[in-house]
Design a protein around this motif. Structure first.
Motif, PDB file in Angstrom:
ATOM      1  N   ASN A 155      42.748  21.276  -1.498  1.00 24.01           N
ATOM      2  CA  ASN A 155      43.349  22.449  -1.751  1.00 24.01           C
ATOM      3  C   ASN A 155      42.441  23.749  -1.751  1.00 24.01           C
ATOM      4  N   THR A 156      41.301  23.220  -1.608  1.00 23.85           N
ATOM      5  CA  THR A 156      40.427  25.246  -1.665  1.00 23.85           C
ATOM      6  C   THR A 156      39.143  25.080  -0.893  1.00 23.85           C
ATOM      7  N   ASN A 157      38.244  25.902  -0.703  1.00 24.15           N
ATOM      8  CA  ASN A 157      37.463  25.514  -0.191  1.00 24.15           C
ATOM      9  C   ASN A 157      35.891  24.754  -0.591  1.00 24.15           C
ATOM     10  N   LEU A 158      36.198  24.354  -1.980  1.00 23.53           N
ATOM     11  CA  LEU A 158      35.257  23.472  -2.318  1.00 23.53           C
ATOM     12  C   LEU A 158      34.890  22.414  -1.099  1.00 23.53           C
ATOM     13  N   GLN A 159      33.588  22.254  -1.308  1.00 23.68           N
ATOM     14  CA  GLN A 159      32.850  20.983  -0.930  1.00 23.68           C
ATOM     15  C   GLN A 159      31.793  20.126  -1.925  1.00 23.68           C
ATOM     16  N   PHE A 160      32.401  18.769  -1.911  1.00 22.16           N
ATOM     17  CA  PHE A 160      31.551  17.880  -2.981  1.00 22.16           C
ATOM     18  C   PHE A 160      31.144  16.902  -1.556  1.00 22.16           C
ATOM     19  N   SER A 161      29.959  17.024  -2.616  1.00 19.17           N
ATOM     20  CA  SER A 161      28.887  15.910  -1.944  1.00 19.17           C
ATOM     21  C   SER A 161      27.877  14.873  -2.811  1.00 19.17           C
ATOM     22  N   GLU A 162      28.169  13.809  -2.625  1.00 19.03           N
ATOM     23  CA  GLU A 162      27.582  13.109  -3.580  1.00 19.03           C
ATOM     24  C   GLU A 162      25.706  13.107  -3.270  1.00 19.03           C
ATOM     25  N   THR A 163      24.778  12.828  -4.575  1.00 19.90           N
ATOM     26  CA  THR A 163      23.544  13.257  -4.580  1.00 19.90           C
ATOM     27  C   THR A 163      23.048  12.259  -4.751  1.00 19.90           C
ATOM     28  N   GLY A 164      21.774  11.607  -4.452  1.00 22.39           N
ATOM     29  CA  GLY A 164      21.326  10.744  -4.532  1.00 22.39           C
ATOM     30  C   GLY A 164      20.450  10.942  -6.175  1.00 22.39           C
ATOM     31  N   GLN A 165      19.935  12.684  -5.831  1.00 24.44           N
ATOM     32  CA  GLN A 165      19.405  13.185  -6.819  1.00 24.44           C
ATOM     33  C   GLN A 165      19.858  13.324  -8.307  1.00 24.44           C
ATOM     34  N   ALA A 166      20.107  11.984  -9.353  1.00 21.33           N
ATOM     35  CA  ALA A 166      21.537  12.718 -10.287  1.00 21.33           C
ATOM     36  C   ALA A 166      21.363  13.483 -10.986  1.00 21.33           C
ATOM     37  N   ASN A 167      19.446  13.977 -11.354  1.00 20.61           N
ATOM     38  CA  ASN A 167      19.223  14.197 -12.742  1.00 20.61           C
ATOM     39  C   ASN A 167      19.630  16.115 -12.184  1.00 20.61           C
ATOM     40  N   GLN A 168      19.765  16.422 -10.946  1.00 20.19           N
ATOM     41  CA  GLN A 168      19.905  17.458  -9.962  1.00 20.19           C
ATOM     42  C   GLN A 168      21.788  17.775  -9.788  1.00 20.19           C
ATOM     43  N   VAL A 290      29.071  11.729   2.472  1.00 13.94           N
ATOM     44  CA  VAL A 290      28.745  11.300   1.035  1.00 13.94           C
ATOM     45  C   VAL A 290      26.924  11.469   1.305  1.00 13.94           C
ATOM     46  N   GLY A 291      26.397  11.600   0.498  1.00 11.46           N
ATOM     47  CA  GLY A 291      24.877  11.318   0.743  1.00 11.46           C
ATOM     48  C   GLY A 291      23.996  12.686   1.145  1.00 11.46           C
ATOM     49  N   ARG A 292      24.995  13.257   2.287  1.00 12.52           N
ATOM     50  CA  ARG A 292      24.116  13.758   3.573  1.00 12.52           C
ATOM     51  C   ARG A 292      24.287  15.814   2.243  1.00 12.52           C
ATOM     52  N   TRP A 363      18.499   6.407   1.380  1.00 11.43           N
ATOM     53  CA  TRP A 363      17.962   5.133   0.796  1.00 11.43           C
ATOM     54  C   TRP A 363      16.705   5.901   1.133  1.00 11.43           C
ATOM     55  N   MET A 364      15.640   6.760  -0.231  1.00 18.84           N
ATOM     56  CA  MET A 364      14.826   6.913  -0.528  1.00 18.84           C
ATOM     57  C   MET A 364      13.531   6.590  -0.465  1.00 18.84           C
ATOM     58  N   GLY A 365      12.717   6.526   1.287  1.00 19.76           N
ATOM     59  CA  GLY A 365      11.316   5.838   0.743  1.00 19.76           C
ATOM     60  C   GLY A 365      11.253   4.930   1.991  1.00 19.76           C
ATOM     61  N   LEU A 366      12.040   4.696   2.720  1.00 22.63           N
ATOM     62  CA  LEU A 366      12.347   4.513   4.246  1.00 22.63           C
ATOM     63  C   LEU A 366      11.586   5.410   4.830  1.00 22.63           C
ATOM     64  N   TRP A 394      12.029  -3.872   3.286  1.00 17.74           N
ATOM     65  CA  TRP A 394      11.622  -2.583   2.428  1.00 17.74           C
ATOM     66  C   TRP A 394      12.424  -3.734   1.280  1.00 17.74           C
ATOM     67  N   ILE A 395      12.578  -3.210  -0.037  1.00 20.11           N
ATOM     68  CA  ILE A 395      13.274  -3.744  -1.363  1.00 20.11           C
ATOM     69  C   ILE A 395      13.894  -2.619  -1.402  1.00 20.11           C
ATOM     70  N   PHE A 396      15.001  -1.924  -1.858  1.00 17.64           N
ATOM     71  CA  PHE A 396      15.438  -0.973  -2.513  1.00 17.64           C
ATOM     72  C   PHE A 396      16.120  -1.500  -4.013  1.00 17.64           C
ATOM     73  N   LYS A 397      15.443  -0.615  -5.114  1.00 17.67           N
ATOM     74  CA  LYS A 397      16.294  -1.128  -6.600  1.00 17.67           C
ATOM     75  C   LYS A 397      17.780   0.099  -6.118  1.00 17.67           C
ATOM     76  N   ASP A 398      18.833   0.333  -6.423  1.00 11.39           N
ATOM     77  CA  ASP A 398      19.990   0.753  -5.821  1.00 11.39           C
ATOM     78  C   ASP A 398      19.392   1.975  -4.712  1.00 11.39           C
ATOM     79  N   THR A 399      19.353   3.055  -4.584  1.00 10.74           N
ATOM     80  CA  THR A 399      18.887   3.620  -3.505  1.00 10.74           C
ATOM     81  C   THR A 399      17.120   4.092  -3.526  1.00 10.74           C
ATOM     82  N   SER A 400      16.470   3.767  -4.644  1.00 12.93           N
ATOM     83  CA  SER A 400      15.393   3.936  -4.565  1.00 12.93           C
ATOM     84  C   SER A 400      14.307   2.803  -4.335  1.00 12.93           C
ATOM     85  N   VAL A 401      13.434   3.452  -2.956  1.00 11.10           N
ATOM     86  CA  VAL A 401      12.524   1.816  -2.806  1.00 11.10           C
ATOM     87  C   VAL A 401      11.547   1.582  -4.100  1.00 11.10           C
ATOM     88  N   LEU A 402      10.907  -0.099  -3.724  1.00 15.76           N
ATOM     89  CA  LEU A 402      10.422   0.068  -4.778  1.00 15.76           C
ATOM     90  C   LEU A 402       8.303  -0.107  -4.362  1.00 15.76           C
TER      91      LEU A 402
END
Ligand SMILES: [Zn+2]
Ligand SMILES: [Zn+2]
Length: 572
Positions: A155-168, A290-292, A363-366, A394-402
């Protein structure tokens, strides 16, 4: 006090009310009532240094104010209705933010905190999931957060996007209980349910906390509806205070679920409030993925732009023509990978976004130039996610590569029946029927029994075997998943998919269906002529009239050919 965070000080005393049975409050009810009025902003807390006590008149005035806000009869006494309302589960934030003068002038309607975000693109991140009382699946929790934010951005011009960088993230969402490092402890089951911090420049601004000791539920009246409370709290995170209007999602008390998260619409009071802060929505064709990162858009022009015919949407074309490189069931969501992008489908069957997200942003690390994923699966022993690209994995834990990845595919020790080392994996999945991992390559497949510890397993004895053992499906699928409550197995190829029921290796005839229509929410194409076997077709059902017409020409040929081969196979 830090005004930037916008959440005023609340006393930490736990407030519990006995069920009211008489009009005259018991002494402890009276003191708890006074405490409640202080907590939620109706009464200034007594100043311990000045030794000042609350006056009888002051308390009566506060009770009247609380009753007016809630729509109760103004008696100025802690009567049964008032005590009953004070015992209801509610948001931790105070109802009264502002001066007495403001309150006197205030109409019965929405209230703004006076704080708003100075930008339209906001990021969010879900830091953890409920675990103490709730059994909600993590992917469902994330979906409900997405939907609750969408209620406001619709209902507004707000746009939400999910980020993998949680602390930001602007809005960090978490489940916490008791004391949890922000000075506003939760109080166990019931009582306060959640709180959020108003917009501002400080790190905690926008952050939203849910009491993990509540039984958070989804479409189940036996607990507290997570979607309903999330919509309310995100209202705070965007700058709205509690509303005295009926109906309003910003009322402080929890009154049960608001209904279907797909069709829920904000009441008029809340709509006006959010549009006062962020303007009326300028319609767009697509929602941000999401993610972009969300691109900044220009403000709404004062004069409306001339109407133009919308150009063909390249996202829709890519989504609806199929040909996915890899498909994976990750935490109950289905991920469709194609080129450098992916789409996500929720367990409820809805796509997170029609627009794809870039794989390497999520997927940070590819490698940054990743433009094709061969296969992906989620390992059941530790929920790590394994990507195969060419001769590496590659093996990832959640979205971070090991650390230490990529590593060579040769570690999986797959050899073809002719003894050659396998240099590429085409499909990977865990079969719900037996929990084993299967990798496919060029018409052969290997089975693995994965143990604890995360080491790469060896193929089980007597493998590889021929994919033709899986009757009625393509021998070289783009990818395979087990998915859904029934644990069906889905083979994807081109723009078609084949569903095998749990445990069935040979189910005879399987009719392929359209991936575009059933998974990617594309419009069903006009019916096309069915393929009929030339002779001796027997029971072979080779109807492909659900295959979409906008499939690439090569796939139009391929799909019937595969089915023809399967039909022939059954005639032998
Ligand atoms: Zn609230
Ligand atoms: Zn908190």
């Amino acid at each position: 006090m830090d005004t930037g965070s916008g959440l005023i000080y609340l006393t930490a005393t736990v407030v519990m009310f006995a069920s009211p049975v008489t009009l005259a409050p018991m002494p402890d009810q009276y003191y708890r009532g006074v405490d409640w009025l202080s907590r939620y902003g109706y009464l200034s807390p007594p100043d311990p240094h000045a030794g000042k006590l609350q006056t009888k008149e002051g308390i009566e005035k506060a009770i009247r104010q609380m009753q007016r806000f809630a729509g109760l009869t103004e008696t100025g006494e802690l009567d049964a209705d008032t005590l009953n309302l004070m015992s209801k589960p509610r948001c931790s934030l105070p109802d009264i933010v502002g001066t007495e003068d403001m309150l006197r002038k205030r109409k019965k309607r929405y209230a703004l905190s006076g704080l708003r975000w100075g930008k339209k693109g906001l990021t969010w991140s879900l830091l953890n999931y409920p675990k103490l009382q709730s059994t909600l699946d993590p992917s469902l929790v994330k979906y409900l957060m997405y939907q609750a934010l969408k209620v406001w951005s619709d209902n507004t011009n707000l746009q939400f996007s999910e980020t993998g960088q949680a602390n930001q993230a602007d809005i960090k969402i978490s489940f916490a209980h008791s004391i949890h490092d922000d000075g506003y402890p939760f109080d166990g089951k019931g009582g306060t349910l959640a709180h959020a911090f108003f917009p501002g420049d400080v790190d905690i601004a926008g952050d939203t906390h849910f009491d993990d000791e509540e039984s958070w539920t989804y479409r189940d009246d036996r607990g507290t509806d997570l979607f309903t409370v999330a919509v309310h709290e995100f209202g705070h995170a965007l700058g709205l205070s509690h509303s005295s209007s009926h109906p309003s999602i910003m009322q402080p008390y929890y009154s049960g679920p608001v209904g279907d998260e797909n069709t829920y619409k904000l009441p008029m009071d809340d709509l006006q409030a959010i549009q006062t802060l962020y303007g009326v929505k300028v319609k767009r064709e697509t929602t941000p993925p999401v993610g972009r990162p969300t691109p900044r858009r220009p403000e709404r022009p004062k004069t409306p732009p001339p109407r133009v015919t919308a150009p063909p949407d390249p996202d829709a074309q890519a989504r609806c023509e199929g040909g996915f490189d890899a498909v994976a069931n990750i935490r109950g969501e289905v991920f469709f990978f194609k080129g450098s992008y992916f789409w996500r489908m929720q367990r409820t069957g809805s796509l997170v976004s029609f627009s794809p997200a870039r794989i390497t942003n999520f997927w940070m690390g590819l490698p940054h130039d990743t433009n094709k994923i061969d296969a992906v699966y989620e390992r059941k022993t530790d929920n790590h996610i394994i990507f195969f690209i060419g001769s590496n994995y590659w093996i990832f834990k959640d979205t971070s590569v090991l650390p230490g990845y990529p590593r060579p595919l040769s570690e999986w020790r797959m050899r073809t029946q002719s003894g050659k080392q396998v240099d590429q994996v085409q499909s990977a999945f865990v079969w719900a029927h037996n929990g084993k991992t299967y990798l496919f390559s060029r018409g052969e497949f290997w089975r693995f029994t994965e143990g604890q510890g995360g080491t790469v397993p060896q193929p089980d004895a007597e493998y590889p075997k021929s994919v033709s053992l899986w009757k009625g499906v393509p021998s070289d699928p783009d990818d395979v998943i087990s998915w859904g409550q029934e644990g069906y197995t889905y083979f994807f190829k081109g723009n078609s998919y084949w569903a095998l029921k749990s445990g069935g290796l040979d189910e005879g005839v399987i009719t392929p269906k359209s991936t575009a229509v059933d998974w990617m929410r594309c419009p069903a194409p006009a019916p096309t002529p069915s393929y009929k076997p030339r002779s001796g077709g027997g029971q072979c059902n080779c109807d492909v009239n659900t295959a979409p017409t906008f499939t690439a020409p090569s796939r139009l040929i391929l799909v019937p050919l595969v089915i023809l081969l399967q039909c022939v196979g059954q005639l032998i």
